[in-house]
Motif scaffolding. Sequence first.
Motif, PDB file in Angstrom:
ATOM      1  N   ILE A  59       0.959  -1.339  -0.026  1.00 16.29           N
ATOM      2  CA  ILE A  59      -0.052   0.130  -0.059  1.00 16.29           C
ATOM      3  C   ILE A  59       0.967   1.207  -0.020  1.00 16.29           C
ATOM      4  O   ILE A  59       1.727   1.256   0.913  1.00 16.29           O
ATOM      5  N   ASP A  60       0.811   2.227  -0.991  1.00 15.76           N
ATOM      6  CA  ASP A  60       1.520   3.356  -0.951  1.00 15.76           C
ATOM      7  C   ASP A  60       1.011   4.399  -0.118  1.00 15.76           C
ATOM      8  O   ASP A  60      -0.049   5.070  -0.705  1.00 15.76           O
ATOM      9  N   LEU A  61       1.505   4.591   1.046  1.00 12.13           N
ATOM     10  CA  LEU A  61       1.022   5.652   1.957  1.00 12.13           C
ATOM     11  C   LEU A  61       1.729   6.840   1.590  1.00 12.13           C
ATOM     12  O   LEU A  61       1.626   7.665   2.507  1.00 12.13           O
ATOM     13  N   SER A  62       2.768   6.821   0.777  1.00 13.16           N
ATOM     14  CA  SER A  62       3.523   8.027   0.533  1.00 13.16           C
ATOM     15  C   SER A  62       3.278   9.045  -0.681  1.00 13.16           C
ATOM     16  O   SER A  62       3.611   9.914  -0.810  1.00 13.16           O
ATOM     17  N   SER A  63       2.341   8.130  -1.530  1.00  9.08           N
ATOM     18  CA  SER A  63       2.122   9.114  -2.568  1.00  9.08           C
ATOM     19  C   SER A  63       3.339   9.392  -3.437  1.00  9.08           C
ATOM     20  O   SER A  63       3.288  10.429  -4.112  1.00  9.08           O
ATOM     21  N   THR A  68       1.235  11.689  -6.203  1.00  7.11           N
ATOM     22  CA  THR A  68       0.279  11.078  -6.950  1.00  7.11           C
ATOM     23  C   THR A  68      -0.995  11.189  -6.163  1.00  7.11           C
ATOM     24  O   THR A  68      -1.729  10.210  -5.737  1.00  7.11           O
ATOM     25  N   ASN A  69      -1.474  12.290  -6.306  1.00  9.90           N
ATOM     26  CA  ASN A  69      -2.784  13.011  -5.521  1.00  9.90           C
ATOM     27  C   ASN A  69      -3.814  12.136  -5.944  1.00  9.90           C
ATOM     28  O   ASN A  69      -4.611  11.929  -5.088  1.00  9.90           O
ATOM     29  N   VAL A  70      -4.196  11.680  -7.345  1.00  2.12           N
ATOM     30  CA  VAL A  70      -5.378  11.019  -7.682  1.00  2.12           C
ATOM     31  C   VAL A  70      -4.979   9.413  -7.951  1.00  2.12           C
ATOM     32  O   VAL A  70      -5.604   8.577  -8.431  1.00  2.12           O
ATOM     33  N   GLY A  71      -3.853   8.989  -7.372  1.00  2.00           N
ATOM     34  CA  GLY A  71      -3.397   7.664  -7.033  1.00  2.00           C
ATOM     35  C   GLY A  71      -2.650   7.204  -8.449  1.00  2.00           C
ATOM     36  O   GLY A  71      -2.577   7.926  -9.432  1.00  2.00           O
ATOM     37  N   LEU A 281       2.348  35.597  -5.436  1.00  3.82           N
ATOM     38  CA  LEU A 281       2.612  34.579  -6.208  1.00  3.82           C
ATOM     39  C   LEU A 281       2.532  33.407  -5.632  1.00  3.82           C
ATOM     40  O   LEU A 281       2.611  33.332  -4.127  1.00  3.82           O
ATOM     41  N   LEU A 282       2.030  32.267  -6.296  1.00  2.00           N
ATOM     42  CA  LEU A 282       1.827  31.026  -5.729  1.00  2.00           C
ATOM     43  C   LEU A 282       2.478  30.054  -6.579  1.00  2.00           C
ATOM     44  O   LEU A 282       2.357  30.131  -7.869  1.00  2.00           O
ATOM     45  N   THR A 283       3.468  29.248  -5.888  1.00  7.09           N
ATOM     46  CA  THR A 283       4.177  28.008  -6.854  1.00  7.09           C
ATOM     47  C   THR A 283       3.472  26.724  -6.667  1.00  7.09           C
ATOM     48  O   THR A 283       2.818  26.275  -5.522  1.00  7.09           O
ATOM     49  N   PHE A 284       3.472  25.881  -7.727  1.00  9.37           N
ATOM     50  CA  PHE A 284       2.693  24.628  -7.734  1.00  9.37           C
ATOM     51  C   PHE A 284       3.729  23.731  -8.416  1.00  9.37           C
ATOM     52  O   PHE A 284       4.516  24.011  -9.399  1.00  9.37           O
ATOM     53  N   ALA A 285       3.400  22.607  -8.280  1.00  9.47           N
ATOM     54  CA  ALA A 285       3.905  21.342  -9.084  1.00  9.47           C
ATOM     55  C   ALA A 285       3.089  20.027  -8.633  1.00  9.47           C
ATOM     56  O   ALA A 285       1.797  20.096  -8.263  1.00  9.47           O
ATOM     57  N   LYS A 286       3.796  18.839  -8.359  1.00  8.82           N
ATOM     58  CA  LYS A 286       3.508  17.869  -7.907  1.00  8.82           C
ATOM     59  C   LYS A 286       1.952  17.461  -8.051  1.00  8.82           C
ATOM     60  O   LYS A 286       1.531  16.957  -9.406  1.00  8.82           O
ATOM     61  N   GLY A 287       0.824  17.650  -7.256  1.00  6.44           N
ATOM     62  CA  GLY A 287      -0.525  17.352  -7.333  1.00  6.44           C
ATOM     63  C   GLY A 287      -0.972  17.867  -8.756  1.00  6.44           C
ATOM     64  O   GLY A 287      -2.334  17.355  -9.104  1.00  6.44           O
ATOM     65  N   VAL A 288      -0.532  19.075  -9.370  1.00  6.71           N
ATOM     66  CA  VAL A 288      -1.164  19.720 -10.558  1.00  6.71           C
ATOM     67  C   VAL A 288      -1.579  18.490 -11.473  1.00  6.71           C
ATOM     68  O   VAL A 288      -2.433  18.636 -12.345  1.00  6.71           O
ATOM     69  N   ASN A 289      -1.044  17.392 -11.669  1.00  3.29           N
ATOM     70  CA  ASN A 289      -1.030  16.284 -12.618  1.00  3.29           C
ATOM     71  C   ASN A 289      -0.777  15.118 -11.979  1.00  3.29           C
ATOM     72  O   ASN A 289      -0.518  14.290 -12.681  1.00  3.29           O
ATOM     73  N   SER A 290      -0.851  15.185 -10.863  1.00  8.84           N
ATOM     74  CA  SER A 290      -0.363  13.847  -9.820  1.00  8.84           C
ATOM     75  C   SER A 290       1.062  13.235 -10.249  1.00  8.84           C
ATOM     76  O   SER A 290       1.176  12.138 -10.245  1.00  8.84           O
ATOM     77  N   GLY A 291       1.668  14.005 -10.804  1.00  7.56           N
ATOM     78  CA  GLY A 291       3.040  13.864 -11.003  1.00  7.56           C
ATOM     79  C   GLY A 291       3.430  12.949 -12.196  1.00  7.56           C
ATOM     80  O   GLY A 291       4.357  12.250 -12.482  1.00  7.56           O
ATOM     81  N   TYR A 292       2.121  12.750 -13.009  1.00 12.37           N
ATOM     82  CA  TYR A 292       2.411  11.682 -14.420  1.00 12.37           C
ATOM     83  C   TYR A 292       3.448  12.062 -15.278  1.00 12.37           C
ATOM     84  O   TYR A 292       3.777  11.231 -15.926  1.00 12.37           O
ATOM     85  N   VAL A 293       3.528  13.708 -15.556  1.00  9.64           N
ATOM     86  CA  VAL A 293       4.422  13.969 -16.624  1.00  9.64           C
ATOM     87  C   VAL A 293       4.969  15.345 -15.666  1.00  9.64           C
ATOM     88  O   VAL A 293       4.111  16.070 -15.365  1.00  9.64           O
ATOM     89  N   VAL A 425       0.153  10.162   3.948  1.00 10.60           N
ATOM     90  CA  VAL A 425       0.118  11.048   2.798  1.00 10.60           C
ATOM     91  C   VAL A 425      -0.409  10.050   1.604  1.00 10.60           C
ATOM     92  O   VAL A 425       0.230  10.297   0.552  1.00 10.60           O
ATOM     93  N   PRO A 426      -1.688   9.474   1.787  1.00 14.48           N
ATOM     94  CA  PRO A 426      -2.155   8.576   0.774  1.00 14.48           C
ATOM     95  C   PRO A 426      -2.468   9.618  -0.266  1.00 14.48           C
ATOM     96  O   PRO A 426      -2.754  10.710  -0.311  1.00 14.48           O
ATOM     97  N   ALA A 427      -3.033   8.881  -1.374  1.00 11.62           N
ATOM     98  CA  ALA A 427      -3.779   9.619  -2.258  1.00 11.62           C
ATOM     99  C   ALA A 427      -5.239  10.199  -2.095  1.00 11.62           C
ATOM    100  O   ALA A 427      -5.789   9.449  -0.898  1.00 11.62           O
ATOM    101  N   MET A 428      -5.663  10.929  -2.744  1.00 15.55           N
ATOM    102  CA  MET A 428      -6.965  11.642  -2.231  1.00 15.55           C
ATOM    103  C   MET A 428      -8.066  10.746  -2.590  1.00 15.55           C
ATOM    104  O   MET A 428      -9.353  10.851  -1.966  1.00 15.55           O
ATOM    105  N   ASN A 429      -7.884   9.645  -3.297  1.00 13.26           N
ATOM    106  CA  ASN A 429      -9.047   8.741  -3.824  1.00 13.26           C
ATOM    107  C   ASN A 429      -8.756   7.323  -3.072  1.00 13.26           C
ATOM    108  O   ASN A 429      -9.394   6.241  -3.887  1.00 13.26           O
ATOM    109  N   ILE A 430      -7.761   7.187  -2.117  1.00 15.06           N
ATOM    110  CA  ILE A 430      -7.638   5.808  -1.477  1.00 15.06           C
ATOM    111  C   ILE A 430      -8.862   5.396  -0.936  1.00 15.06           C
ATOM    112  O   ILE A 430      -9.641   6.056  -0.441  1.00 15.06           O
ATOM    113  N   PRO A 431      -9.397   4.113  -1.170  1.00 16.56           N
ATOM    114  CA  PRO A 431     -10.494   3.561  -0.677  1.00 16.56           C
ATOM    115  C   PRO A 431     -10.373   3.631   0.801  1.00 16.56           C
ATOM    116  O   PRO A 431      -9.399   3.349   1.337  1.00 16.56           O
ATOM    117  N   ASP A 432     -11.715   3.782   1.437  1.00 16.94           N
ATOM    118  CA  ASP A 432     -11.732   3.843   2.962  1.00 16.94           C
ATOM    119  C   ASP A 432     -11.063   2.724   3.609  1.00 16.94           C
ATOM    120  O   ASP A 432     -10.115   2.627   4.462  1.00 16.94           O
TER     121      ASP A 432
END
Length: 454
Positions: A59-63, A68-71, A281-293, A425-432
């Motif tokens: 189980i990926d509890l690290s994302s 990987t916010n959407v798994g 100013l606001l910086t972002f990365a990571k969860g913007v596309n779940s790290g896929y690219v 720090v699991p994914a936001m859609n991890i099943p309960d």
Amino acid sequence: MTTEISDITSDQIAQGRRAHELDREHVFHSWQAQGPFNPMTVLKTEGSYVWDGEGNKLIDLSSQLVNTNVGHQHPKVVAAIVEQAGKIATIAPQHVNDARSEAARLIASHTPGDLDKIFFTNGGADAVEHAVRMARLHTGKHKVLSAYRSYHGGTHLAVNITGDPRRFASDAGADGIVHFFPAYPYRSYFGAATEAEETERALKHLEDLIILEGAGNIAALILESIPGTAGIYVPPAGYMAGVRELTRKYGIVYIADEVMAGFGRSGEWFAVNHWDITPDLLTFAKGVNSGYVPLGGVAISQEIFETFRERVYPGGLTYSGHPLACAAAVATIKAMEDEDLVANAKRLGDEIIGPRLAQFKADHPSVGDVRGTGVFWAIELVVNRETREPLAAYGGSSPEMNQVIAAARAAGLLPFANFNRLHVVPAMNIPDEVLIEALDKLEQALLVADGFVK
């Protein structure tokens, strides 16, 4: 090992072993001494699971790196990347492409206030570098204030802005960075006994520092809205509003670093929303596309945008707004909207993670503190609750902490650990039911930590 063996084939395992051999022969890894490092091979990922090189299902509890916010392998995001590759796989950043335009629109639809202009980067570190460059050019000043116990990236300026030991090897003290003590109630730098005292004293310290450094010299203050790898210590009530007021009072650009906390992880689209704050100013990365690219960026206020309306901005990247990355962002944000994942992250924190971690603290003497929000939590491990002596020293690990991490792995988890902390720090859609199982497994590792309590 209590891990589950999946339908991974013997051929896949053999390929994984060959990949590991080639890795050790040719790959230079980040943040590692290369010789003793023995990285885990990953053969497959899906949802909230990864399969290691021997076929063990964890189980990926690290994302991964909390991105990987959407798994893993979300079908809509994967399909969007494939579709985009069939149309325009890459294009120079000076040309318009629909993926980038739509990604910018969607991001701007969720950023606070008037942060409606989006500059795309390849990741969080270069987002921070460009935000600081924009602030310096906008103000004509040079100094940047940053908190200790922070992380802002691994490139030269970003790692000097960082306020933890990862900057030490590269810090020549010559980049105009001034660090201040953050509000951190559990390990207060101000002798505070209450959160109210912590807020008051931390803000006085910050204002004193601004005065002593000379507000006329300070271009920007950068602050992780909720620090990530530095400890997920949620600011006490009144602190963030007080920081924002000080930046306005002294004419300092306020940069919110939302690289890790942003895009739903805290249970809000952006963590600053918890305090109804709009940065410059606001910086972002990571969860913007779940790290896929790889993708990051800076959301820019109208005032700072106007500085560059007729003035050339001296910065850019070959892959700024890369179509594959932006297509992944569009699909990720739409999935977050359609599946109501930000609200789900809040629910998971309020109903499952928060109460269970509070029980951990009650039941396990090794747990000194638990804190967090949404799917963004930390467990601080200590050998003595009274003295708060950490299970691993600040800036390092320990044999004891390594045994705790090994126990988590043996129980079937891929954990995220830093110094003396375990992060949940699991994914936001991890099943309960998967999250509950993961927390059960994590508690097995806490039993090991309890054995080191003095």
